[in-house]
Design an enzyme around this catalytic site. Sequence first.
Site, PDB file in Angstrom:
ATOM      1  N   VAL A   1      -4.703  25.642  89.855  1.00 29.38           N
ATOM      2  CA  VAL A   1      -4.037  26.563  89.431  1.00 29.38           C
ATOM      3  C   VAL A   1      -2.792  26.272  89.481  1.00 29.38           C
ATOM      4  O   VAL A   1      -1.216  26.719  89.456  1.00 29.38           O
ATOM      5  CB  VAL A   1      -4.722  27.791  89.833  1.00 29.38           C
ATOM      6  CG1 VAL A   1      -3.477  29.230  89.502  1.00 29.38           C
ATOM      7  CG2 VAL A   1      -6.504  28.204  89.075  1.00 29.38           C
ATOM      8  N   CYS A   2      -2.146  26.096  90.859  1.00 27.83           N
ATOM      9  CA  CYS A   2      -1.036  26.009  91.878  1.00 27.83           C
ATOM     10  C   CYS A   2      -0.054  25.447  91.091  1.00 27.83           C
ATOM     11  O   CYS A   2       0.692  26.067  91.279  1.00 27.83           O
ATOM     12  CB  CYS A   2      -1.228  25.328  93.322  1.00 27.83           C
ATOM     13  SG  CYS A   2      -2.556  26.232  94.417  1.00 27.83           S
TER      14      CYS A   2
END
Length: 212
Positions: A50-51
């Site tokens: 997700v980062c």
Amino acid sequence: MSLVGKKFPNITVDAISEMGDNLRINVLDEAVKNNQKVILFWYPKDFTFVCPTELHAFQTALPEFEKRNTIVIGASCDTNEVHFAWLNTAKNNGGIEGVTYPLIADTTRNLSSALGILDIEAGEYNEDTESYLIAGSNVTYRATYLIDETGKIFHESVNDMPLGRNVNEYLRLIDAYTHVQTKGEVCPANWEEGKEAMAADRLSTAAYLSQN
């Protein structure tokens, strides 16, 4: 414990620029000395999932933050070297090549500990090693801080690891806070730039509710 309404911690930490220059950043000083707002967003780890979607989303919105006199700073507990390796990894390979705002490397966890955003639980004392064994990943949740020109935190939020942020919401919050600063009005639910705000009194609230 909420930090909203309080000064951001006066702690200087390592960071890196897009060009690989090692920096020392004090977020409080960045706000006060530059007379700018700051958005500081924390993410768990480099080279994860997700980062990078979030880092690219903040990069895409960078011109909008700049229009609002707001500095963007990313942060995790990874080292400068790992940050730089990720900055040199192509987007189509999961990297963050093209990100231009600075990234904090809070390897000491001094700042993230002061903010209370680490995924960590109190451990048990091990008599054999004479040390505490902690539980948890000891990396940060997806915490976000909006800091005004005086160094005061006017927004904080914390997402669990799997939940990516909505960058547009932070632009809306900056607009709302700037409206409060400049107009002296308060901003009702779902307020956006250009919409009606209210005076902070009962009659204004009643008038607003009768029209909405």
